[in-house]
Design a protein around this motif. Structure first.
Motif, PDB file in Angstrom:
ATOM      1  N   LEU A 195       0.658  -1.509   0.004  1.00 27.76           N
ATOM      2  CA  LEU A 195      -0.103   0.148  -0.167  1.00 27.76           C
ATOM      3  C   LEU A 195       0.778   1.337  -0.233  1.00 27.76           C
ATOM      4  O   LEU A 195       2.047   1.291   0.846  1.00 27.76           O
ATOM      5  CB  LEU A 195      -1.036   0.282   1.091  1.00 27.76           C
ATOM      6  N   ALA A 196       1.097   2.382  -0.564  1.00 30.51           N
ATOM      7  CA  ALA A 196       1.685   3.535  -1.026  1.00 30.51           C
ATOM      8  C   ALA A 196       0.487   4.289  -0.627  1.00 30.51           C
ATOM      9  O   ALA A 196      -0.277   4.518  -1.543  1.00 30.51           O
ATOM     10  CB  ALA A 196       1.864   3.440  -2.760  1.00 30.51           C
ATOM     11  N   VAL A 197       1.177   5.631  -0.228  1.00 34.52           N
ATOM     12  CA  VAL A 197       0.169   6.589   0.873  1.00 34.52           C
ATOM     13  C   VAL A 197       0.707   7.760  -0.454  1.00 34.52           C
ATOM     14  O   VAL A 197       1.871   7.865   0.429  1.00 34.52           O
ATOM     15  CB  VAL A 197      -0.018   6.369   2.005  1.00 34.52           C
ATOM     16  N   CYS A 198       0.546   8.101  -1.175  1.00 38.29           N
ATOM     17  CA  CYS A 198       0.791   9.859  -1.623  1.00 38.29           C
ATOM     18  C   CYS A 198       1.246  10.967  -1.635  1.00 38.29           C
ATOM     19  O   CYS A 198      -0.776  10.494  -0.811  1.00 38.29           O
ATOM     20  CB  CYS A 198       1.192   9.247  -3.507  1.00 38.29           C
ATOM     21  N   ILE A 199       1.172  11.929  -2.383  1.00 39.48           N
ATOM     22  CA  ILE A 199       0.319  13.297  -2.017  1.00 39.48           C
ATOM     23  C   ILE A 199      -1.489  13.548  -2.681  1.00 39.48           C
ATOM     24  O   ILE A 199      -0.978  13.168  -3.670  1.00 39.48           O
ATOM     25  CB  ILE A 199       1.094  14.306  -1.966  1.00 39.48           C
ATOM     26  N   GLY A 200      -2.327  13.240  -1.961  1.00 34.61           N
ATOM     27  CA  GLY A 200      -4.081  12.770  -2.799  1.00 34.61           C
ATOM     28  C   GLY A 200      -3.803  11.764  -3.223  1.00 34.61           C
ATOM     29  O   GLY A 200      -4.753  12.257  -4.364  1.00 34.61           O
ATOM     30  N   ASP A 240     -11.648  13.152  -0.382  1.00 30.35           N
ATOM     31  CA  ASP A 240     -12.084  14.292   0.542  1.00 30.35           C
ATOM     32  C   ASP A 240     -10.717  14.481   2.262  1.00 30.35           C
ATOM     33  O   ASP A 240     -11.624  15.694   3.105  1.00 30.35           O
ATOM     34  CB  ASP A 240     -13.288  14.829   0.718  1.00 30.35           C
ATOM     35  N   TYR A 241      -9.574  14.204   2.046  1.00 27.41           N
ATOM     36  CA  TYR A 241      -9.162  14.266   3.147  1.00 27.41           C
ATOM     37  C   TYR A 241      -7.490  14.443   3.377  1.00 27.41           C
ATOM     38  O   TYR A 241      -7.423  14.114   2.161  1.00 27.41           O
ATOM     39  CB  TYR A 241      -9.329  13.361   4.475  1.00 27.41           C
ATOM     40  N   GLU A 242      -6.233  14.923   3.604  1.00 23.17           N
ATOM     41  CA  GLU A 242      -5.080  14.810   3.460  1.00 23.17           C
ATOM     42  C   GLU A 242      -4.917  13.142   3.582  1.00 23.17           C
ATOM     43  O   GLU A 242      -4.620  12.953   5.093  1.00 23.17           O
ATOM     44  CB  GLU A 242      -4.509  15.594   4.133  1.00 23.17           C
ATOM     45  N   ALA A 243      -4.280  12.745   3.305  1.00 23.76           N
ATOM     46  CA  ALA A 243      -4.167  10.648   3.393  1.00 23.76           C
ATOM     47  C   ALA A 243      -2.209  10.846   4.060  1.00 23.76           C
ATOM     48  O   ALA A 243      -1.494  11.728   3.482  1.00 23.76           O
ATOM     49  CB  ALA A 243      -4.226  10.287   2.431  1.00 23.76           C
ATOM     50  N   GLU A 244      -1.909  10.956   5.312  1.00 25.83           N
ATOM     51  CA  GLU A 244      -0.826  10.952   5.374  1.00 25.83           C
ATOM     52  C   GLU A 244       0.059   9.838   5.506  1.00 25.83           C
ATOM     53  O   GLU A 244       1.211   9.472   5.671  1.00 25.83           O
ATOM     54  CB  GLU A 244      -0.902  11.805   6.697  1.00 25.83           C
ATOM     55  N   VAL A 245      -0.495   9.113   6.078  1.00 24.58           N
ATOM     56  CA  VAL A 245       0.563   7.666   5.957  1.00 24.58           C
ATOM     57  C   VAL A 245      -0.727   6.367   6.366  1.00 24.58           C
ATOM     58  O   VAL A 245      -1.457   6.538   6.556  1.00 24.58           O
ATOM     59  CB  VAL A 245       0.832   7.273   7.769  1.00 24.58           C
ATOM     60  N   VAL A 296      -5.128   4.232   6.932  1.00 27.51           N
ATOM     61  CA  VAL A 296      -5.145   5.553   6.246  1.00 27.51           C
ATOM     62  C   VAL A 296      -5.055   6.347   7.087  1.00 27.51           C
ATOM     63  O   VAL A 296      -6.429   6.589   7.504  1.00 27.51           O
ATOM     64  CB  VAL A 296      -5.657   5.415   4.988  1.00 27.51           C
ATOM     65  N   GLY A 297      -3.950   6.895   7.824  1.00 26.33           N
ATOM     66  CA  GLY A 297      -4.321   8.189   8.692  1.00 26.33           C
ATOM     67  C   GLY A 297      -4.344   9.205   8.130  1.00 26.33           C
ATOM     68  O   GLY A 297      -3.511   9.714   7.420  1.00 26.33           O
ATOM     69  N   GLY A 298      -5.260  10.466   8.486  1.00 26.67           N
ATOM     70  CA  GLY A 298      -5.076  11.084   7.668  1.00 26.67           C
ATOM     71  C   GLY A 298      -4.949  12.616   8.333  1.00 26.67           C
ATOM     72  O   GLY A 298      -4.392  12.725   9.557  1.00 26.67           O
TER      73      GLY A 298
END
Length: 606
Positions: free
Chosen positions: A422-427, A445-450, A462-464
């Motif tokens: 799982l890769a969390v990218c900007i947006g 609809d949120y900023e995914a961080e990690v 996914v933490g926002g």
């Protein structure tokens, strides 16, 4: 003590292209020292894995030198401050502190009785100073230059002489004490990078960016000869170091070679070819007993072999830029530590001996942000060069094919059973299976961080930036949003499932650590308090009962699930640098790393 330092794997010297690096040698012949950032690194010359790090400077340290007595070290930093500290005790007690200049210190020299110190560099009103080590009172003045002074040396026997080399293309010769300017040496046509007296005091040499080395009489300063005729090297010379018997010297040059000179004859006995890459330029050298050391632009420390000039006996590798992440993986039963740094460099270390090397081939071209190992013995890394890489750990070389290009910059990567990543990218959130993208979520609809995958591969958390953790279920290679969320107290900075998948630990900007119990639908939660600045990294112990957190307050805490009051605090793990990565070798060994580019192992006892 519940925690004890077990190993220190030190950083390499911090290098800059076209800037000479001064390496200091221990008069007893056991250690050598250099600087990186705010640290002075002392390493054993026979076994460089043994290291000690001094971190009391508030500014970037530029040079450090042993006193001839061997009991003290003088180190100078970018603000012009000189600290003189004890080498015999672990604590390195500060003896004296002076500010002889108002700018960056470039070089330091002691007289042979360890009583006087000469300091040169850049300053507003003067470029150098000579003073008594115990009172700081001046014993002469270093004048006669119109630009910053790069190098200084003192004759190691009476009558004392002092010589300097400067960016104004001149050297200067002084007699003393008190030291007075005698005359200028105008033989170079470019910057003078290094000046050094021979140990017996009979001669001194100057080396410059014009590729020339000149030899002078040590007592009256008259020119004797130039080494190698017209030119000693094809490129600029950054450093020279004399042999203990004063008959030979080595010179390190930007033409990627090191030459060994017979001073009497003025000819090169041996030429060591260090490579063809820009990073093979030689910017520093040290001749200590039988050891010939040079430093490449890459930061690698090379031990030269007189009998085989094209192949060093060994090259000490590591990181010279700040380390961003690390992980531990066992190979044939032996634990290895993998670390990734700010410049895209990945290194692997034998956790027990400190033997280390880097992956061969072309890797990441920018900061490595996070790394994990998967069940297929691969190191999965995400980087600011917008790629995910899968590197086979049995081969220790980068694979050109196993690179996945991302649409946006990946911030976090996590792996689970069944070849899932799982890769969390900007947006954007991307699910991968067997190194291929299988599902992408955009327009969040949120900023995914990690992100964190449950080890079983059933859930993706996914933490926002809004302090919520969204739990997506993974069904036939897609992420399904079933509207399940749990809340932390602030924007999420890192999170991880325990290895058995029983708990999810989360840290956030509000300095709180929260642990959710997976079995009861994430409803059971415990909060842990202790950090007084933002925590940024978290790692579960293999025993699944303890986990460690570290962050901007330079503290590492080890917590016990089920007992928030029982905590082990490891203060000052990397003094003056915040902790950037944590990992466990086994139940009782924690690895920490930070922006000081070094890695430490701690023995933890509960």
């Amino acid at each position: 003590m519940p925690h004890e330092l077990k190993h220190v794997f030190a950083s390499l010297p911090q290098m800059e292209r076209g800037v000479a690096k001064v390496i200091g040698g221990d008069p007893k012949g056991n250690n050598f020292l250099y600087t990186n950032g705010k640290c002075v690194v002392i390493r054993n010359i026979d076994n460089p894995a043994i290291a000690d790090i001094y971190t009391e400077h508030a500014h970037t340290v530029t040079v450090a030198k042993y006193a001839p007595s061997g009991f003290y070290i003088a180190s100078g930093d970018a603000s012009g401050k000189i600290r003189i500290w004890d080498t015999t005790q672990k604590e390195h007690i500060l003896k004296y502190e002076y500010t002889p200049m108002s700018g960056k210190v470039k070089d330091i020299a002691w007289t042979e009785d360890s009583k006087r110190i000469a300091v040169v560099g850049d300053g507003r009103e003067k470029f150098g100073a000579v003073f008594l080590w115990d009172s700081g009172s001046s014993v002469g003045e270093v004048s006669g230059h119109s630009k910053l002074i790069n190098s200084v040396d003192l004759r190691q026997k009476r009558p004392y002489r002092l010589v300097t080399g400067s960016d104004d293309t001149c050297g200067s010769f002084y007699e003393g004490p008190p030291f007075k300017f005698k005359f200028t040496l105008r033989d170079h046509s470019q910057f003078v990078n290094c000046v050094r007296f021979s140990p017996d005091g009979n001669h001194f040499v100057t080396a410059g960016a014009d590729g020339q080395i000149f030899l002078y009489d040590g007592k009256d300063g008259n020119r004797v000869s130039s080494l190698g005729g017209e030119k000693a090297h094809k490129g600029g010379i950054y450093a020279v170091s004399w042999s203990p018997d004063s008959s030979q010297l080595i010179s390190a040059s930007g033409d990627k070679t090191v030459k060994l000179w017979d001073v009497g004859a003025g000819t090169a006995v041996t030429t060591f070819n260090m490579g063809a890459d820009v990073t093979d330029q030689q910017l520093g050298c040290l001749w200590q007993n039988e050891h010939l050391l040079t430093i490449s632009l890459s930061g690698y420390i090379n031990y030269l072999d007189k009998n085989n000039p094209d192949r060093p006996i060994r090259s000490v590798k590591g990181h010279s830029k700040s380390i961003q992440c690390l992980t531990v993986h066992k190979k044939d039963g032996r634990p290895y530590i993998y670390s990734g740094s700010h410049d895209g460099h990945i290194n692997y270390w034998d956790a027990e001996t400190g033997e280390n090397d880097c992956f061969s081939g072309k890797g990441h071209s920018n900061q490595v942000s996070q790394m994990v190992t998967d069940s297929a013995n691969e190191l999965v890394t995400c980087s600011m060069d917008d790629t995910l890489r899968y590197t086979n750990l049995n081969k220790t070389e980068y694979s050109a094919s196993d690179v996945v290009k991302m649409d946006f910059q990946p911030k976090s990567v996590s792996v689970a059973a069944g070849g899932l990543s799982l890769a969390v990218c900007i947006g954007q959130i991307v699910l991968l299976k067997d190194k291929k993208k299988v599902f992408t979520m955009d327009n969040l609809d949120y900023e995914a961080e990690v992100g964190a995958l449950h080890p079983g591969g059933s859930t993706a958390a996914v933490g926002g930036g809004d302090g919520k953790i969204r739990l997506y279920s993974i069904q036939s290679n897609t992420l399904k949003d079933e509207g399940t969320t749990v809340e932390a107290t602030g924007a999420i900075t890192a999170m991880a499932y325990s290895n058995d998948g029983a708990y999810l630990a989360v840290i956030d900007e509000k300095k709180v650590t929260t642990v959710f119990t997976v079995a009861d639908g994430y409803s059971g939660k415990e909060e842990f308090y202790g950090h007084h600045a933002k925590p940024v990294t978290l790692a579960w112990s293999p025993d699944n009962e303890h986990f460690a957190t570290g962050g901007m307050d330079m503290m590492v805490f080890i917590w016990t699930v089920g007992d928030p009051d029982k905590r082990i605090k490891v203060p000052d793990t990397h003094r003056l640098h915040h902790v950037s990565g944590l990992a466990w070798v086994d139940d009782h060994t924690l690895v920490t790393t930070s922006h000081d580019a070094s890695i430490k192992q701690w023995t933890i006892t509960y």
